[in-house]
Design a protein around this motif. Sequence first.
Motif, PDB file in Angstrom:
ATOM      1  N   ASP A  37       0.825  -1.225   0.000  1.00  0.00           N
ATOM      2  CA  ASP A  37       0.000   0.000   0.000  1.00  0.00           C
ATOM      3  C   ASP A  37       0.851   1.263   0.000  1.00  0.00           C
ATOM      4  O   ASP A  37       0.377   2.338  -0.357  1.00  0.00           O
ATOM      5  CB  ASP A  37      -0.923   0.032   1.236  1.00  0.00           C
ATOM      6  CG  ASP A  37      -2.003  -1.046   1.163  1.00  0.00           C
ATOM      7  OD1 ASP A  37      -2.291  -1.504   0.044  1.00  0.00           O
ATOM      8  OD2 ASP A  37      -2.538  -1.421   2.223  1.00  0.00           O
ATOM      9  N   CYS A  38       2.087   1.173   0.468  1.00  0.00           N
ATOM     10  CA  CYS A  38       2.951   2.358   0.579  1.00  0.00           C
ATOM     11  C   CYS A  38       3.332   2.865  -0.808  1.00  0.00           C
ATOM     12  O   CYS A  38       3.807   2.097  -1.647  1.00  0.00           O
ATOM     13  CB  CYS A  38       4.206   2.020   1.381  1.00  0.00           C
ATOM     14  SG  CYS A  38       5.386   3.376   1.463  1.00  0.00           S
ATOM     15  N   ILE A  39       3.131   4.170  -1.040  1.00  0.00           N
ATOM     16  CA  ILE A  39       3.451   4.766  -2.341  1.00  0.00           C
ATOM     17  C   ILE A  39       4.729   5.604  -2.267  1.00  0.00           C
ATOM     18  O   ILE A  39       5.017   6.395  -3.165  1.00  0.00           O
ATOM     19  CB  ILE A  39       2.268   5.625  -2.854  1.00  0.00           C
ATOM     20  CG1 ILE A  39       1.880   6.692  -1.801  1.00  0.00           C
ATOM     21  CG2 ILE A  39       1.063   4.755  -3.207  1.00  0.00           C
ATOM     22  CD1 ILE A  39       0.848   7.691  -2.274  1.00  0.00           C
ATOM     23  N   HIS A  40       5.466   5.457  -1.164  1.00  0.00           N
ATOM     24  CA  HIS A  40       6.802   6.074  -0.996  1.00  0.00           C
ATOM     25  C   HIS A  40       6.776   7.604  -1.019  1.00  0.00           C
ATOM     26  O   HIS A  40       7.774   8.226  -1.358  1.00  0.00           O
ATOM     27  CB  HIS A  40       7.769   5.579  -2.090  1.00  0.00           C
ATOM     28  CG  HIS A  40       7.699   4.109  -2.355  1.00  0.00           C
ATOM     29  ND1 HIS A  40       8.004   3.169  -1.417  1.00  0.00           N
ATOM     30  CD2 HIS A  40       7.324   3.426  -3.469  1.00  0.00           C
ATOM     31  CE1 HIS A  40       7.833   1.963  -1.913  1.00  0.00           C
ATOM     32  NE2 HIS A  40       7.406   2.085  -3.151  1.00  0.00           N
ATOM     33  N   CYS A  41       5.671   8.215  -0.670  1.00  0.00           N
ATOM     34  CA  CYS A  41       5.576   9.675  -0.793  1.00  0.00           C
ATOM     35  C   CYS A  41       6.424  10.397   0.262  1.00  0.00           C
ATOM     36  O   CYS A  41       6.837  11.532   0.068  1.00  0.00           O
ATOM     37  CB  CYS A  41       4.121  10.114  -0.684  1.00  0.00           C
ATOM     38  SG  CYS A  41       3.407   9.795   0.942  1.00  0.00           S
ATOM     39  N   GLY A  42       6.653   9.760   1.392  1.00  0.00           N
ATOM     40  CA  GLY A  42       7.494  10.370   2.429  1.00  0.00           C
ATOM     41  C   GLY A  42       6.785  11.357   3.337  1.00  0.00           C
ATOM     42  O   GLY A  42       7.422  11.990   4.177  1.00  0.00           O
ATOM     43  N   LEU A  43       5.469  11.483   3.191  1.00  0.00           N
ATOM     44  CA  LEU A  43       4.755  12.442   4.044  1.00  0.00           C
ATOM     45  C   LEU A  43       4.804  12.048   5.520  1.00  0.00           C
ATOM     46  O   LEU A  43       4.560  12.866   6.405  1.00  0.00           O
ATOM     47  CB  LEU A  43       3.287  12.561   3.592  1.00  0.00           C
ATOM     48  CG  LEU A  43       3.067  13.266   2.249  1.00  0.00           C
ATOM     49  CD1 LEU A  43       1.600  13.221   1.848  1.00  0.00           C
ATOM     50  CD2 LEU A  43       3.534  14.721   2.358  1.00  0.00           C
ATOM     51  N   CYS A  44       5.082  10.785   5.781  1.00  0.00           N
ATOM     52  CA  CYS A  44       5.125  10.308   7.160  1.00  0.00           C
ATOM     53  C   CYS A  44       6.440  10.651   7.868  1.00  0.00           C
ATOM     54  O   CYS A  44       6.517  10.594   9.094  1.00  0.00           O
ATOM     55  CB  CYS A  44       4.931   8.796   7.191  1.00  0.00           C
ATOM     56  SG  CYS A  44       6.086   7.929   6.111  1.00  0.00           S
ATOM     57  N   LEU A  45       7.454  10.999   7.100  1.00  0.00           N
ATOM     58  CA  LEU A  45       8.795  11.097   7.702  1.00  0.00           C
ATOM     59  C   LEU A  45       8.870  12.123   8.834  1.00  0.00           C
ATOM     60  O   LEU A  45       9.430  11.858   9.893  1.00  0.00           O
ATOM     61  CB  LEU A  45       9.842  11.436   6.624  1.00  0.00           C
ATOM     62  CG  LEU A  45      10.577  10.218   6.042  1.00  0.00           C
ATOM     63  CD1 LEU A  45       9.637   9.287   5.320  1.00  0.00           C
ATOM     64  CD2 LEU A  45      11.707  10.653   5.133  1.00  0.00           C
TER      65      LEU A  45
ATOM     66  N   ARG B  47      11.244   1.623   7.035  1.00  0.00           N
ATOM     67  CA  ARG B  47      10.944   0.319   7.645  1.00  0.00           C
ATOM     68  C   ARG B  47      10.083  -0.528   6.697  1.00  0.00           C
ATOM     69  O   ARG B  47      10.273  -1.740   6.590  1.00  0.00           O
ATOM     70  CB  ARG B  47      10.236   0.512   8.992  1.00  0.00           C
ATOM     71  CG  ARG B  47      11.156   1.081  10.054  1.00  0.00           C
ATOM     72  CD  ARG B  47      10.532   1.117  11.449  1.00  0.00           C
ATOM     73  NE  ARG B  47      11.541   1.536  12.405  1.00  0.00           N
ATOM     74  CZ  ARG B  47      11.565   2.725  13.026  1.00  0.00           C
ATOM     75  NH1 ARG B  47      10.593   3.602  12.816  1.00  0.00           N
ATOM     76  NH2 ARG B  47      12.546   3.023  13.853  1.00  0.00           N
ATOM     77  N   ILE B  48       9.150   0.128   6.017  1.00  0.00           N
ATOM     78  CA  ILE B  48       8.322  -0.624   5.060  1.00  0.00           C
ATOM     79  C   ILE B  48       9.197  -1.135   3.915  1.00  0.00           C
ATOM     80  O   ILE B  48       9.060  -2.275   3.462  1.00  0.00           O
ATOM     81  CB  ILE B  48       7.173   0.267   4.534  1.00  0.00           C
ATOM     82  CG1 ILE B  48       6.213   0.586   5.673  1.00  0.00           C
ATOM     83  CG2 ILE B  48       6.429  -0.423   3.392  1.00  0.00           C
ATOM     84  CD1 ILE B  48       5.177   1.657   5.347  1.00  0.00           C
ATOM     85  N   HIS B  49      10.133  -0.299   3.484  1.00  0.00           N
ATOM     86  CA  HIS B  49      11.053  -0.710   2.422  1.00  0.00           C
ATOM     87  C   HIS B  49      11.858  -1.934   2.882  1.00  0.00           C
ATOM     88  O   HIS B  49      12.032  -2.894   2.125  1.00  0.00           O
ATOM     89  CB  HIS B  49      11.984   0.455   2.078  1.00  0.00           C
ATOM     90  CG  HIS B  49      12.923   0.151   0.957  1.00  0.00           C
ATOM     91  ND1 HIS B  49      12.552   0.197  -0.367  1.00  0.00           N
ATOM     92  CD2 HIS B  49      14.229  -0.256   0.961  1.00  0.00           C
ATOM     93  CE1 HIS B  49      13.576  -0.153  -1.126  1.00  0.00           C
ATOM     94  NE2 HIS B  49      14.604  -0.425  -0.342  1.00  0.00           N
TER      95      HIS B  49
ATOM     96  N   ALA C  30      -0.549  10.574   9.099  1.00  0.00           N
ATOM     97  CA  ALA C  30      -0.010  11.411   8.013  1.00  0.00           C
ATOM     98  C   ALA C  30      -0.162  10.753   6.644  1.00  0.00           C
ATOM     99  O   ALA C  30       0.007  11.406   5.627  1.00  0.00           O
ATOM    100  CB  ALA C  30       1.469  11.680   8.276  1.00  0.00           C
ATOM    101  N   CYS C  31      -0.480   9.472   6.620  1.00  0.00           N
ATOM    102  CA  CYS C  31      -0.353   8.692   5.381  1.00  0.00           C
ATOM    103  C   CYS C  31      -1.580   8.855   4.458  1.00  0.00           C
ATOM    104  O   CYS C  31      -2.687   8.497   4.839  1.00  0.00           O
ATOM    105  CB  CYS C  31      -0.161   7.221   5.736  1.00  0.00           C
ATOM    106  SG  CYS C  31       0.007   6.186   4.276  1.00  0.00           S
ATOM    107  N   PRO C  32      -1.378   9.352   3.235  1.00  0.00           N
ATOM    108  CA  PRO C  32      -2.514   9.509   2.324  1.00  0.00           C
ATOM    109  C   PRO C  32      -2.967   8.177   1.719  1.00  0.00           C
ATOM    110  O   PRO C  32      -4.061   8.104   1.151  1.00  0.00           O
ATOM    111  CB  PRO C  32      -1.954  10.425   1.231  1.00  0.00           C
ATOM    112  CG  PRO C  32      -0.486  10.168   1.232  1.00  0.00           C
ATOM    113  CD  PRO C  32      -0.116   9.828   2.637  1.00  0.00           C
TER     114      PRO C  32
HETATM  115  S1  SF4 Z   1       3.025   8.442   4.127  1.00  0.00           S
HETATM  116 FE1  SF4 Z   1       4.737   7.026   4.468  1.00  0.00          FE
HETATM  117  S2  SF4 Z   1       3.778   5.019   4.727  1.00  0.00           S
HETATM  118 FE2  SF4 Z   1       2.232   6.362   3.770  1.00  0.00          FE
HETATM  119  S3  SF4 Z   1       2.477   6.025   1.578  1.00  0.00           S
HETATM  120 FE3  SF4 Z   1       3.738   7.794   2.082  1.00  0.00          FE
HETATM  121  S4  SF4 Z   1       5.787   6.912   2.500  1.00  0.00           S
HETATM  122 FE4  SF4 Z   1       4.323   5.209   2.542  1.00  0.00          FE
END
Ligand code: SF4
Length: 449
Positions: free
Chosen positions: A23-31, A50-52, A84-86
């Motif tokens: 499900d993770c789209i690697h957007c990085g909004l969670c960082l 961690r998902i990677h 935070a995750c979209p």
């Molecule tokens: S917010 Fe984080 S966990 Fe959610 S999709 Fe983006 S990188 Fe993946």
Amino acid sequence: MSTSPSTPLSSDRSLVDYAKSLDCIHCGLCLRTCPTYQLTGVETSSPRGRIHLMRAVAEGRAKADADFAEEMDFCLLCRHCESACPAGVRFGEMMEHTRGALATARPHSLRTRFLRWLGFRVALPRRWVLSLAASIMRGAQSIGLWPAIARPFAPREAGLEHFPKVPRWSERRPLPRLTRASGAPAGAVAMLEGCVMPQLYGRVNRATAASLAALGFDVHVPAAQTCCGSLHAHNGDLEGARALAKRTIEAFGERLPLVVNSAGCGAHLRVLHHLFEASDPWHARARELAARVRDYTEVAAPRLSTLGPAPDSARGVLEGPLVYDDPCHLCHGQQIRAQPRALLDAACRAAGITRLELADSESCCGSAGIYSVLRPVDSKAVLEPKLESLRRSEARTLVTANPGCQLQWEQGIARAGLDVRVLHVAEVVARVVEHEVSAPAAVDPPAPP
Ligand code: SF4
Ligand code: SF4
């Protein structure tokens, strides 16, 4: 950890909830939300990292070695990344899965296995063992043998000297099986007492039952209840978590709404059915219980207005300004943010004080169940910026809704030398409603309806 850093443990896909990792789209909004990423600035200590790692292990591109296990252990399971995750990544479930699988695949040291067995299998499921441990701790504190007596069971940096004093027995005794409503009738609820809560924060449980009764609820407290198993699930003991889930389901079989005043327990109980396969008969029973779980603030907030304006006697029962710190498992785990604030605003009005917003109130305080015991250095580092926010706020009262957070804040505030009182939201409400209505009557059972 006894494992050598170079020892590969497994590249088995079963270590990872692979479908959820996709499900993770690697957007990085969670960082920017992640406390461990904030500490290190390293991608592998972030949710995306961690998902990677999990995906790499599942796809055979990386080994589930000690470095992998360390990154999984370093996570606080605060679930701030989920808010935070979209893409709706269910990070908490993924992490519980991986920790559960690692606990089987990873050979803990003999000492760690003994301590896990002692804590998860002997103490937490048995109230009398917890009560005995609390009495021993209180005795040791009284004669100056604390913290020496606890040193063999905790890391050196655990800061045991700042551990709060264990209350006397009268505060730790079990709640009455039934506390009758004293306010305008609102129905009946069941209440979770918890495992550690009665031993360290019995006063919070008493405030919870008393304020619910004042708000019109008959409060049933089944004697058969025990630890709900959330600490087990978060720390990889899924077998222990399932055993305690079954006991909890049996104990709360009366179909009443189940009020929980511990955010960590509430978040766990709301998804209790995830512990069981859909084909398992316990799955449906766990789902039924999960649907009845209510946080204390959800139940109390809509009723507070029924009490009418507070009398002058409520003024001065709280010290202001007051701030609220969102427990992760309430705001991120249960999406509950407005109800505690509504309760506190009403209480502050009655007491004649101001409520302020605490900066970064949704970031983790570093308690994270037993994380503060297992990783005290990281836990304190996570709390540090929040202590600074508290200092800047000039608040005199900090309110939380979770016993682990309450303990973490009390110890942190003691270390920092701040003059701030830590209260649970139920204690705040109880102080105000006690000035509105006569004391609730505690009575022994008849059976609940
Ligand atoms: S917010 Fe984080 S966990 Fe959610 S999709 Fe983006 S990188 Fe993946
Ligand atoms: S659960 Fe908390 S500590 Fe773990 S990856 Fe997500 S934000 Fe970071």
